[in-house]
Every structure is written in structure tokens, then in C-alpha cells.
Design an enzyme around this catalytic site. Structure first.
Site, PDB file in Angstrom:
ATOM      1  N   ARG A   1       0.927  -1.255   0.016  1.00 51.17           N
ATOM      2  CA  ARG A   1       0.028  -0.011   0.082  1.00 51.17           C
ATOM      3  C   ARG A   1       0.732   1.222  -0.242  1.00 51.17           C
ATOM      4  NH1 ARG A   1      -3.320  -2.812  -1.505  1.00 51.17           N
ATOM      5  NH2 ARG A   1      -5.417  -3.098  -0.752  1.00 51.17           N
TER       6      ARG A   1
ATOM      7  N   GLU B   1      -2.646   7.632  -4.504  1.00 52.71           N
ATOM      8  CA  GLU B   1      -2.687   7.024  -6.002  1.00 52.71           C
ATOM      9  C   GLU B   1      -4.247   7.410  -6.122  1.00 52.71           C
ATOM     10  OE1 GLU B   1      -1.392   2.887  -5.353  1.00 52.71           O
ATOM     11  OE2 GLU B   1      -3.459   2.485  -5.564  1.00 52.71           O
TER      12      GLU B   1
ATOM     13  N   HIS C   1      -0.581  -0.066  -9.615  1.00 53.07           N
ATOM     14  CA  HIS C   1      -1.054  -0.898  -8.480  1.00 53.07           C
ATOM     15  C   HIS C   1      -1.655  -2.208  -9.252  1.00 53.07           C
ATOM     16  CE1 HIS C   1      -3.425  -1.074  -4.573  1.00 53.07           C
ATOM     17  NE2 HIS C   1      -3.341  -2.363  -4.896  1.00 53.07           N
TER      18      HIS C   1
HETATM   19  N1  LIG Z   1      -0.398  -4.490  -5.026  1.00 45.84           N
HETATM   20  C1  LIG Z   1      -1.109  -5.491  -5.208  1.00 45.84           C
HETATM   21  O1  LIG Z   1      -2.082  -5.477  -6.079  1.00 45.84           O
HETATM   22  C2  LIG Z   1      -1.549  -5.931  -3.718  1.00 45.84           C
HETATM   23  C3  LIG Z   1      -1.466  -5.456  -2.511  1.00 45.84           C
HETATM   24  N2  LIG Z   1      -1.502  -6.293  -1.456  1.00 45.84           N
HETATM   25  C4  LIG Z   1      -1.285  -5.803  -0.133  1.00 45.84           C
HETATM   26  O2  LIG Z   1      -0.527  -6.712   0.496  1.00 45.84           O
HETATM   27  C5  LIG Z   1      -0.532  -6.793   2.037  1.00 45.84           C
HETATM   28  C6  LIG Z   1      -0.216  -8.036   2.338  1.00 45.84           C
HETATM   29  O3  LIG Z   1      -0.772  -9.213   1.828  1.00 45.84           O
HETATM   30  P1  LIG Z   1      -0.992 -10.594   2.503  1.00 45.84           P
HETATM   31  O4  LIG Z   1       0.432 -10.946   2.769  1.00 45.84           O
HETATM   32  O5  LIG Z   1      -1.825 -11.170   1.871  1.00 45.84           O
HETATM   33  O6  LIG Z   1      -1.326 -10.419   3.978  1.00 45.84           O
HETATM   34  P2  LIG Z   1      -1.321 -11.083   5.347  1.00 45.84           P
HETATM   35  O7  LIG Z   1      -2.261 -10.530   6.260  1.00 45.84           O
HETATM   36  O8  LIG Z   1      -1.127 -12.443   4.908  1.00 45.84           O
HETATM   37  O9  LIG Z   1       0.155 -10.911   5.852  1.00 45.84           O
HETATM   38  C7  LIG Z   1       0.667  -9.472   6.332  1.00 45.84           C
HETATM   39  C8  LIG Z   1       1.620  -9.932   7.355  1.00 45.84           C
HETATM   40  O10 LIG Z   1       2.178  -8.508   7.761  1.00 45.84           O
HETATM   41  C9  LIG Z   1       2.504  -8.683   9.010  1.00 45.84           C
HETATM   42  N3  LIG Z   1       2.779  -7.451   9.614  1.00 45.84           N
HETATM   43  C10 LIG Z   1       1.829  -6.726  10.050  1.00 45.84           C
HETATM   44  N4  LIG Z   1       2.282  -5.536  10.547  1.00 45.84           N
HETATM   45  C11 LIG Z   1       3.561  -5.560  10.327  1.00 45.84           C
HETATM   46  C12 LIG Z   1       4.867  -4.702  10.794  1.00 45.84           C
HETATM   47  N5  LIG Z   1       4.543  -3.320  11.173  1.00 45.84           N
HETATM   48  N6  LIG Z   1       5.978  -4.993  10.325  1.00 45.84           N
HETATM   49  C13 LIG Z   1       6.171  -6.242   9.637  1.00 45.84           C
HETATM   50  N7  LIG Z   1       5.221  -7.229   9.521  1.00 45.84           N
HETATM   51  C14 LIG Z   1       3.985  -6.818   9.899  1.00 45.84           C
HETATM   52  C15 LIG Z   1       1.629  -9.522   9.716  1.00 45.84           C
HETATM   53  O11 LIG Z   1       1.934 -10.207  10.765  1.00 45.84           O
HETATM   54  C16 LIG Z   1       1.489 -10.925   8.559  1.00 45.84           C
HETATM   55  O12 LIG Z   1       2.134 -11.819   8.734  1.00 45.84           O
HETATM   56  C17 LIG Z   1      -2.245  -6.700   2.042  1.00 45.84           C
HETATM   57  O13 LIG Z   1      -2.647  -6.130   3.122  1.00 45.84           O
HETATM   58  C18 LIG Z   1      -2.569  -5.655   0.717  1.00 45.84           C
HETATM   59  O14 LIG Z   1      -2.629  -4.262   1.293  1.00 45.84           O
HETATM   60  C19 LIG Z   1      -2.025  -7.758  -1.639  1.00 45.84           C
HETATM   61  C20 LIG Z   1      -2.286  -8.176  -3.010  1.00 45.84           C
HETATM   62  C21 LIG Z   1      -2.015  -7.428  -4.047  1.00 45.84           C
HETATM   63  O1  LIG Z   2      -5.599  -7.464  -3.201  1.00 47.52           O
HETATM   64  C1  LIG Z   2      -5.408  -6.541  -2.838  1.00 47.52           C
HETATM   65  O2  LIG Z   2      -5.024  -6.074  -1.521  1.00 47.52           O
HETATM   66  C2  LIG Z   2      -4.975  -5.429  -3.910  1.00 47.52           C
HETATM   67  O3  LIG Z   2      -4.193  -4.399  -3.530  1.00 47.52           O
HETATM   68  C3  LIG Z   2      -5.475  -5.810  -5.021  1.00 47.52           C
HETATM   69  O4  LIG Z   2      -4.722  -6.155  -5.864  1.00 47.52           O
HETATM   70  C4  LIG Z   2      -6.258  -4.450  -5.619  1.00 47.52           C
HETATM   71  O5  LIG Z   2      -7.170  -4.912  -6.595  1.00 47.52           O
HETATM   72  P1  LIG Z   2      -8.350  -3.880  -7.052  1.00 47.52           P
HETATM   73  O6  LIG Z   2      -8.933  -3.706  -5.639  1.00 47.52           O
HETATM   74  O7  LIG Z   2      -8.130  -2.820  -7.794  1.00 47.52           O
HETATM   75  O8  LIG Z   2      -9.228  -4.840  -7.844  1.00 47.52           O
END
Ligand SMILES: NC(=O)C1=CN([C@@H]2O[C@H](COP(=O)(O)OP(=O)(O)OC[C@H]3O[C@@H](n4cnc5c(N)ncnc54)[C@H](O)[C@@H]3O)[C@@H](O)[C@H]2O)C=CC1
Ligand SMILES: O=C(O)C(=O)[C@H](O)COP(=O)(O)O
EC number: 1.1.1.290
Length: 370
Positions: A208, A237, A254
Site C-alpha cells: 500500500r 494514488e 497498482h
Molecule cells: N499491489 C497489489 O496488487 C496487492 C497488494 N496487497 C497488499 O499486501 C498486503 C499483505 O498481503 P498478505 O501477505 O496477503 O497479508 P497477510 O495478512 O497474509 O500478511 C501480512 C503480514 O504482515 C505482518 N505485519 C503486520 N504489521 C507488520 C509490521 N509493522 N511489520 C512487519 N510485518 C507486519 C503480519 O503479521 C502478516 O504476517 C495486503 O494487506 C495488501 O494491502 C495484496 C495483494 C495485492
Molecule cells: O488484493 C489487494 O489487496 C490489492 O491491492 C488488489 O490487487 C487491488 O485490486 P483492486 O481493488 O484494484 O481490484
């Protein structure tokens, strides 16, 4: 049952229709008037589910086709009887594909190998674990920082943030966006953070935007502390910082989680939540599958060198959308809504591999033939 869904969510149309009154509205078209008589919402990260949106509605369930849920006011929902569900892990392999493809692009440009470089992963959840798996296959050494997990599971496989910053050649963030709690991530990568990194390191944010402080990142780049920046997520963004865009090595709007595989999984998970919550059944759910790639066959003999790296980049090349974004940064949101969703390696068949290559390709997830 009335469902209101964002009309840019892929693979959704036609699936719920047989049993639900489903209305599709444009991204960001969610208003109190529009949602007031809905039972369920299917949203994306750009659809803000605030108390203002929900206060006069009868919404009982919000499903988001995303991993992140910082666009949902979960405190409001939980105190007003609204159930919310995200799609944990839905696009984690897609983000890992994005991270490794971006690293390979930079390494190839610099004439370097990823082999032997140290990757520091901050946040080792669904995404961080997938990144670790792939990066290890490309010969990288991994450092993990995840204080919430270290606290719950014991310190053993983790290092402190200070140690990670001091030792990593490349730093990648995969934390949720949080402003509160014991380990908030708002501006986690700030001036102090960058003052502790190895000079010349590479920095990636595909979680993010506000997890990094734009001013601090720019200064770290100007001082040579950070040499290569890969940004998929930006502060403010789609209004992204133009000065930062100029110095970023790979700039994308993104889309790290936007593989067709991840999108299909997210849509399926949302519909499964609706099935469970309302005790209904969508018979067409099995039709929510990503289409085959246009060219599912990869011939390794087509590449003169870096055969595995090039095969991987054939599945997804971040430079394609990078060029489009740089050409006109004001198209940030448009590019996200009109994206050609790539398939992940498992959708590709690779031929002409040596036995050593075959094993690695299979571990990466490719189908190996011939
Ligand atoms: N750019 C994109 O398209 C995407 C972005 N994301 C972002 O990635 C993030 C992470 O996704 P997941 O791994 O699936 O989430 P998750 O919840 O499975 O893992 C997040 C990890 O971060 C750790 N964490 C929390 N606060 C922390 C800190 N201050 N320092 C270090 N570690 C910390 C948690 O303990 C957890 O293990 C999502 O919340 C989302 O915002 C996810 C998917 C797509
Ligand atoms: O899964 C997340 O968290 C993400 O950041 C997504 O990839 C963003 O997808 P959209 O919300 O733009 O469809």
C-alpha cells in the site's frame, strides 16, 4: 437477495444472476443512495466502505475481491452488524510473480544476477511467503521481518527491522496498511528507516502506498541510499508524485495482484462468502476460471541466454505497463480498469529444457513438456 457489485470485477457477470438481483455499478460509483436497499456488496479496494456509505443501508455482508481491507471501515461494520469478508491470499502468487519479474528486469539491465543477493521481506504473510518461495528458487538469501508473527510464534525464523535493513541488498514490503495497533505500518519506510539501509539497496513497495513516506524515499534516492525503486503502490494514488515517478526504476499502477488467476480466485472467494452467508448456491461458480494465455507454449531455445529468466518474463513483463504509465500518468486508474490480466507460470508449457532447467521450471510452477 440484492447484490451490488463493482462492474470492473473480472469473471463475475452471469454467475450470480440465476438466483440474485445483481446490479453492476462503475468503480467508485458506490453512494448511500445506490447501496441503500442492497443485502450484499462486492467491492474492490477503490470502493470505500465508510460509515457514511453504509449508515442508511440494509447491507448485511460486504465482500471485497482483494486481500487488503483498509478501504472498509471494519470498526463501523463490526459495531453495526455488518459482516465483512476479504479474500485472503487470493492474489499472493500474482504479487510474487510481479516482484520477481521486476527484480529480474533490473538485474538483467544491470548485468547482474539475483543469485546470492539478500532479499529482506517485511511482512511474511500470504504474499511474503510466496515471494520467499520464488526468490529462493532464483538463489536469493532471505531475511524475514514480521514482529506480529515473531511475537505469536517465537523469534526464530525472523530478524529485527534494524538487522534486515542493515543486511539486505533488496527490501520488499508486504504488510497490511494500518494506522493503529502495536505495529502500525503507516510510513513504516520513513527517514529513519532509509537511514539504516545498506547504501545502494533496492526498495520495493507493492503493498500500500502510504507504507512509504514519499519525501523520505525521494531523499534516500537522492543520497544514493536507495539505488533502484520498484513501485506498484503509491501515496495518494491515482494522483502519484511526478518527481518520484521520474526516479523510479519500475513504475506500475497498482497491478501487482492483477493476474487473471488471482482475479478469478478473488471473484470465486467473494461468491463463496455470499453462498455461505445467505445459504444459497451459485451453480455457475465453476465457470469462474481464467482464460488460457494467447501463447501458452514457451520454447527455451528461443532465448540465447538467461533462459529461465526470459521464460518467466514471458508470463509477465512489468515494463509493458510501466511504459504506458510513464507516457501518461493521468491514466493510472484507466490502466487498472483496462488491464490485460496476465496468467501465472502454471498456465504455460515450457519445452526444450535441460534436466537441470526442468526441475527449476517445475518448482517455479511451469508445466514442462518434451
Ligand atoms: N499491489 C497489489 O496488487 C496487492 C497488494 N496487497 C497488499 O499486501 C498486503 C499483505 O498481503 P498478505 O501477505 O496477503 O497479508 P497477510 O495478512 O497474509 O500478511 C501480512 C503480514 O504482515 C505482518 N505485519 C503486520 N504489521 C507488520 C509490521 N509493522 N511489520 C512487519 N510485518 C507486519 C503480519 O503479521 C502478516 O504476517 C495486503 O494487506 C495488501 O494491502 C495484496 C495483494 C495485492
Ligand atoms: O488484493 C489487494 O489487496 C490489492 O491491492 C488488489 O490487487 C487491488 O485490486 P483492486 O481493488 O484494484 O481490484
Amino acid at each position: 437477495m440484492k447484490i451490488i457489485a463493482d462492474d470492473t470485477i473480472p469473471f463475475l457477470k452471469g454467475i450470480a444472476e440465476p438466483i440474485a438481483d445483481i446490479v453492476y455499478i462503475p468503480a467508485k460509483g458506490f453512494t448511500p443512495e445506490v447501496v441503500k436497499d442492497a443485502d450484499a456488496l462486492i467491492v474492490r479496494s477503490i470502493d470505500k466502505c465508510t460509515s457514511e456509505l453504509l449508515a442508511s443501508s440494509c447491507v448485511r455482508l460486504i465482500t471485497t475481491a482483494t486481500i487488503g481491507f483498509d478501504h472498509i471501515d471494519i470498526h463501523y461494520c463490526e459495531s453495526h452488524g455488518i459482516t465483512w469478508k476479504n479474500a485472503p491470499g487470493c492474489n499472493a502468487p500474482s504479487v510474487a510473480q510481479y516482484v520477481l519479474a521486476s527484480l529480474l528486469r533490473i538485474a538483467l539491465r544491470r548485468g547482474e544476477s539475483l543469485q546470492g543477493k539478500t532479499l529482506g521481506i517485511i511482512g511474511v504473510g500470504h504474499v511474503g511467503k510466496e515471494v520467499e518461495k520464488l526468490a529462493s528458487l532464483f538463489g536469493m538469501t532471505i531475511l524475514r521481518n514480521d514482529p506480529p508473527r515473531a511475537e505469536a510464534e517465537g523469534p526464530e525464523p525472523f530478524v529485527s527491522l534494524e538487522e534486515l535493513l542493515a543486511c539486505a541488498d533488496i527490501i520488499t514490503c508486504h504488510v497490511p496498511f494500518t494506522r493503529e495497533g502495536k505495529y502500525p505500518t503507516w510510513h513504516l519506510a520513513d527517514e529513519k528507516f532509509f537511514s539504516q539501509v545498506r547504501r545502494g539497496c533496492w526498495f520495493i513497495n507493492s503493498c500500500r502506498g502510504a507504507v512509504h513516506d514519499t519525501k523520505a524515499l525521494l531523499e534516500a534516492h537522492q543520497k544514493g541510499l536507495v539505488e533502484e525503486i520498484i513501485l506498484d503502490c503509491w501515496e495518494n494514488e491515482p494522483q502519484i508524485n511526478q518527481e518520484l515517478l521520474k526516479v523510479v526504476s519500475i513504475a506500475t499502477p497498482h497491478i501487482a495482484g492483477f493476474s487473471a488467476d488471482g482475479k478469478a480466485t478473488a471473484t470465486r472467494m467473494c461468491l463463496e462468502e455470499i453462498q455461505r452467508f445467505f445459504h444459497v448456491r451459485f451453480d455457475r461458480l465453476k465457470e469462474v476460471v481464467p482464460p488460457a494465455p494467447a501463447n501458452p507454449l514457451i520454447n527455451l531455445d528461443a532465448f540465447e541466454d538467461h533462459r529461465i529468466e526470459n521464460a518467466f518474463l514471458q508470463t509477465f513483463d512489468p515494463l509493458v505497463v510501466d511504459r504506458k504509465l510513464r507516457k501518461d500518468p493521468s491514466t493510472f486508474e484507466w490502466l487498472r480498469n483496462h488491464y490485460d490480466h496476465p496468467r501465472e507460470p502454471l498456465a504455460y508449457q515450457v519445452k526444450q529444457s535441460t534436466p537441470a532447467e526442468k526441475s527449476l521450471l517445475q518448482q517455479i510452477g511451469f508445466q514442462v513438456i518434451g
